[in-house]
Each structure stands twice: as C-alpha cells, then as structure tokens.
Design an enzyme around this catalytic site. Structure first.
Site, short mmCIF file in Angstrom:
data_model
loop_
_atom_site.label_atom_id
_atom_site.label_comp_id
_atom_site.label_asym_id
_atom_site.label_seq_id
_atom_site.Cartn_x
_atom_site.Cartn_y
_atom_site.Cartn_z
N LYS A 14 0.83 -1.22 0.00
CA LYS A 14 0.00 0.00 0.00
C LYS A 14 0.86 1.26 0.00
CE LYS A 14 -2.16 -0.56 3.92
NZ LYS A 14 -1.71 -1.85 4.46
N ARG A 89 -9.34 1.74 8.39
CA ARG A 89 -9.01 0.39 8.82
C ARG A 89 -10.18 -0.27 9.54
NH1 ARG A 89 -3.13 1.25 9.08
NH2 ARG A 89 -2.06 -0.72 9.38
N ARG A 125 11.47 -6.97 5.64
CA ARG A 125 11.36 -5.54 5.33
C ARG A 125 12.29 -4.73 6.22
NH1 ARG A 125 5.69 -2.27 5.23
NH2 ARG A 125 5.57 -2.72 7.46
N ARG A 154 11.28 -2.36 11.46
CA ARG A 154 10.24 -1.66 12.20
C ARG A 154 9.89 -2.48 13.43
NH1 ARG A 154 5.16 0.26 8.58
NH2 ARG A 154 4.02 -0.69 10.31
N ARG A 165 -0.92 -8.34 13.82
CA ARG A 165 -1.41 -7.33 12.86
C ARG A 165 -2.28 -7.98 11.80
NH1 ARG A 165 3.88 -4.90 10.89
NH2 ARG A 165 2.64 -3.48 9.62
P1 AMP Z 1 0.90 1.09 9.10
O1 AMP Z 1 2.19 1.78 8.86
O2 AMP Z 1 -0.20 1.57 8.20
O3 AMP Z 1 1.03 -0.42 9.10
O4 AMP Z 1 0.43 1.50 10.57
C1 AMP Z 1 1.22 1.18 11.71
C2 AMP Z 1 0.36 1.15 12.96
O5 AMP Z 1 -0.23 2.44 13.19
C3 AMP Z 1 -0.82 0.19 12.92
O6 AMP Z 1 -0.46 -1.14 13.24
C4 AMP Z 1 -1.74 0.82 13.98
O7 AMP Z 1 -1.27 0.56 15.29
C5 AMP Z 1 -1.55 2.31 13.70
N1 AMP Z 1 -2.51 2.82 12.69
C6 AMP Z 1 -2.21 3.36 11.47
N2 AMP Z 1 -3.33 3.72 10.82
C7 AMP Z 1 -4.37 3.41 11.63
C8 AMP Z 1 -5.78 3.52 11.52
N3 AMP Z 1 -6.37 4.02 10.42
N4 AMP Z 1 -6.54 3.09 12.56
C9 AMP Z 1 -5.98 2.59 13.68
N5 AMP Z 1 -4.65 2.44 13.85
C10 AMP Z 1 -3.83 2.85 12.83
#
Ligand code: AMP
Length: 216
Positions: A14, A89, A125, A154, A165
């Site tokens: 994404k 999400r 990654r 990360r 996740r």
């Molecule tokens: P990502 O980089 O998109 O995988 O986001 C990393 C982390 O940020 C996720 O595992 C959540 O803990 C938090 N997060 C990011 N976007 C959202 C969202 N729209 N709703 C809730 N938590 C989020």
C-alpha cells in the site's frame, strides 16, 4: 482530481503504491502509520498516547484516527486530492471518510497478497532509521538509498507482532472489502507482482475509471 484509498493487508505494498500513485497525480500520499510514527519519534502528546498500541500491532482508537485524518485532508495541499494509505481500517473509519467526502467520488484500490507472502515480506522488510523510507527489497539491505542512513526493522515487523497485525487486519479491516466492493469505483489489483507491474495496473485501473466517468 484523485481522491483515493489504498486497501490491503500490512505489507501488501500500500505504502509503495500510494506514493507512486500520488506522485503521478501531483497529490499528497497520506500515510496514517507514518504520521503516527513521526509523532512517536517526536515524543509528542499524540506519540505518547499511541506508542504502546502500535508496538503491540493493535489499532489506535477510531475517534483519534478520524480526527487526525479529518484535519489532514482539510489542509491546503489536499485540496486537489489525496491518496490515503492505512486509513480507513475499520467500518467506523470508512463511514467517517464517506461523511468527509460529502458526495465526492472516492476511488478504492485493494492490493491483494496472500497471508504467507505477507509474513515473508514483513520479516525481511527494512526501513530507514532516519527518514523512514521503505528499502528496496531487491537491494542490499544496509543503507537507505535516499539519505544513506542505516536501515532498521520496524518494531512492529517482528514475526509475533506481524501475526497479531494480520489477525487485526482480518477482524477489523477485511470487512471493508464488502463495504466497498459493490461500488463502481472499487478496483482489486493482484499485489504479488513487482512494484513496477503493480503500479502499472493501479494506474491503468484508475485511468479506466476516468474514461468510464467521462462516458457517463
Ligand atoms: P501502518 O504503517 O499503516 O502499518 O500503521 C502502523 C500502525 O499504526 C498500525 O499497526 C496501527 O497501530 C496504527 N494505525 C495506522 N493507521 C491506523 C488507523 N487508520 N486506525 C488505527 N490504527 C492505525
């Protein structure tokens, strides 16, 4: 004008595709994960509130995320459009986004990748410890191609957190496919190919939509 969201499991691509698509249309790519990671790195109030939740692979509360995104898409640079990455999400977030759209058409791109491939990708990654750019998975995983800083894993890409996740994705986010699938602006893309190939398909799918829009 492009108003788009990238859907897909963690590691589906994404972020990579959101950045490419946004550059193509001259609009900002808005990654909620990046915004939260920046807040954590800066040690702000927001960062302190979300750090533990993120490290556990759980979701930050809908109310907080909806406020953050509402404020972000109202900024001047998003007036001509945006590509959202990592939001919505949950169903509540999707409904809130529809309310923000206020009748304007939202393009939904779902990037599909099987779970086992996701676990494999996330385990290897690496991201830049300084500018957070995602390292090219085909390159030597040592230094950031953008700024030269060391690459790191990360905190939430460790296998146990990745599994959580993915569970969170299945429970909360996968149902969004049903919410969006019937819309004419929903496009599903096979995410198993190279980033270049996937980017081409995404661009073609969106070009298709604008042709269809003009014909209406
Ligand atoms: P990502 O980089 O998109 O995988 O986001 C990393 C982390 O940020 C996720 O595992 C959540 O803990 C938090 N997060 C990011 N976007 C959202 C969202 N729209 N709703 C809730 N938590 C989020």
């Amino acid at each position: 004008m492009l108003l788009a969201v990238m859907l897909g499991a963690p590691g589906a691509g994404k972020g990579t595709q959101a950045v490419r698509l946004a550059a193509r249309y001259g609009v900002p790519a808005i990654s909620t994960g990046d915004m939260l990671r920046e807040a954590v790195a800066a040690g702000s109030d927001l960062g302190r509130r979300v750090k533990a939740v993120m490290e556990a692979g759980e979701l930050v509360s809908d109310d907080l995320m909806i406020d953050i995104v509402r404020e972000r898409v109202a900024r001047p640079d998003a007036a001509k459009g945006f590509v959202l990455d990592g939001f919505p999400r949950t169903l509540r977030q999707a409904e809130a986004l529809d309310a923000v759209m206020d009748g304007r058409s939202l393009t939904i791109v779902n990037i599909a990748v099987p779970a086992e491939e996701i676990v494999r990708r996330l385990a290897s990654r690496r991201v830049c410890g300084s500018c957070a750019a995602i390292a090219d998975p085909t390159g030597a995983l040592t230094a950031c191609a953008k700024c030269g800083e060391a690459l790191v894993q990360r905190a939430d890409d460790r296998e146990d957190v990745v599994r959580e996740r993915l569970r969170v994705y299945e429970r909360n986010t996968a149902p969004l496919l049903e919410y969006y699938r019937a819309r004419p602006t929903f496009k599903a893309i096979d995410g198993l190919q190279t980033p270049d190939q996937v980017a081409e398909w995404v661009a073609a799918a969106i070009a298709d939509l604008s042709v269809a829009g003009q014909e209406q």
